[in-house]
Scaffold this active site. Structure first.
Site, mmCIF file in Angstrom:
data_model
loop_
_atom_site.group_PDB
_atom_site.id
_atom_site.type_symbol
_atom_site.label_atom_id
_atom_site.label_comp_id
_atom_site.label_asym_id
_atom_site.label_seq_id
_atom_site.Cartn_x
_atom_site.Cartn_y
_atom_site.Cartn_z
ATOM 1 N N CYS A 142 -47.765 145.909 -63.277
ATOM 2 C CA CYS A 142 -48.779 146.966 -63.355
ATOM 3 C C CYS A 142 -49.805 146.693 -64.451
ATOM 4 C CB CYS A 142 -48.116 148.323 -63.529
ATOM 5 S SG CYS A 142 -46.919 148.423 -64.881
ATOM 6 N N PHE A 143 -49.342 146.445 -65.674
ATOM 7 C CA PHE A 143 -50.283 146.098 -66.745
ATOM 8 C C PHE A 143 -51.006 144.793 -66.404
ATOM 9 C CE2 PHE A 143 -48.799 148.787 -70.494
ATOM 10 C CZ PHE A 143 -50.060 149.301 -70.736
#
Length: 332
Positions: A142-143
């Protein structure tokens, strides 16, 4: 399609009771070209899906399965890091079944193979053509998704020549469903904290993708992640010294993402509610003196996980890239 008796893609989900598994179910239940063959869960086998993901009451009568079926076209692995490799070692999956793994087990080139399977890194804005011809996809973190989308246009032009400084804040769902002291409501609510400063695990895949476009980049990427006191979404501010003007930088980003349906570039201020519950990434480009500031926002569970996995599935099967992913933002 290997297991289909209709025109629909037959999908299996392993780890269907978790956050990413729940998001996968929510998207696929409404996907026009998909039939959910099973959602596997050891802890909830025999229970209705809506007993765990209560918002799905009225949408599906599917029950969690205790057994796997190979009568599928695609398998989504919505399991924890390290568990995808263990699962594939323990469960032979027919070679014709495509696999999309949401863990970090196969994202790096050095660990992208298991048995006779090789995984392509599944960031469509970087590897769309390779994904289309792949058999197995390693879904990005996600990051990693949020930050790469804020950096890759510059790397593609060979313009990442300085140290990069990043501050990013993620919602509590990014930590997964298992409880810990830092995910408990009484700790997280009205609170903010730093974790894994300068040493976040997603930095490895970010650097790998940057080197794919700009092999010469050797400067430091300084990343300080924060735990936010909200549920969903990532907001990251990325800045560096740059000789580009604001308009020059904006055009580089607009040109890079032309033809990519989910990533949108603007000079306007952006905020998380614009993207939460969608598969979109919004990027704001601005110049402040000698500093180029790039702000990138996504929903960590959709574009940062399950939504991007469905986007990859669409590419694997030759569907419209946006199929099943025209989702409404929370907005307010």
């Amino acid at each position: 399609m290997t297991g289909s008796t209709s025109n629909k893609i037959k999908a299996g989900i392993v780890g269907g009771a978790g956050y990413t598994g729940g998001e996968m179910l929510r998207i696929l239940v409404n996907h026009p070209s998909v039939e959910i063959a099973f959602a596997h869960s050891k802890s909830n086998a025999g229970n209705y899906v809506y007993e765990v993901h209560t918002d799905l009451f009225g949408d599906t009568d599917l029950k969690f399965a205790s057994e796997l079926s190979n009568d599928i076209d695609v398998l989504f692995l919505c399991v924890g890091h390290g568990d995808a490799k263990k699962f594939l070692d323990a469960n032979p999956i027919p070679a014709l079944v495509k696999i999309i793994d949401l863990s970090q087990d196969f994202r790096l080139t050095a660990s992208s193979k298991i048995n006779d399977r090789e995984f392509v890194y599944g960031l469509p804005e970087l590897n769309r053509d390779a994904i289309k011809s792949a058999q197995n996809v390693a879904n990005p973190g996600c990051f990693a998704t949020c930050l790469q989308l804020g950096l890759l246009p510059l790397a593609a032009k060979g313009l990442l020549n300085e140290a990069v400084h990043i501050t990013g804040t993620t919602g509590s769902t990014g930590a997964g469903q298992s409880l810990s002291s830092t995910t408990h409501f009484t700790w997280r609510n009205d609170n903010l904290s730093i974790y894994k400063a300068f040493d976040h695990q997603h930095l490895k895949e970010i650097k790998q993708s940057i080197h794919q476009l700009q092999p010469s980049y050797g400067r430091t990427i300084n990343f300080v992640p924060y735990r936010g006191d909200y549920t969903r979404g990532i907001i990251a501010s990325i800045y560096m010294d740059s000789d580009l003007s604001g308009d020059e930088a904006l055009k580089i980003f607009e040109d890079y993402y032309a033809g990519h349906p989910f990533t949108h570039v603007t000079k306007r201020n952006i905020d998380l509610k614009q993207v939460v519950n969608t598969n979109k990434c919004f990027i704001q480009v601005a110049k402040h003196g000698s500093k180029l500031l790039i702000t990138s926002i996504i929903d960590n569970l959709t574009k940062g996980a399950s939504g991007q996995a469905v986007q990859n599935m669409n590419l694997l099967f030759g569907l419209d890239e946006t199929a099943g992913l025209k989702l409404k933002a929370t907005a307010f």
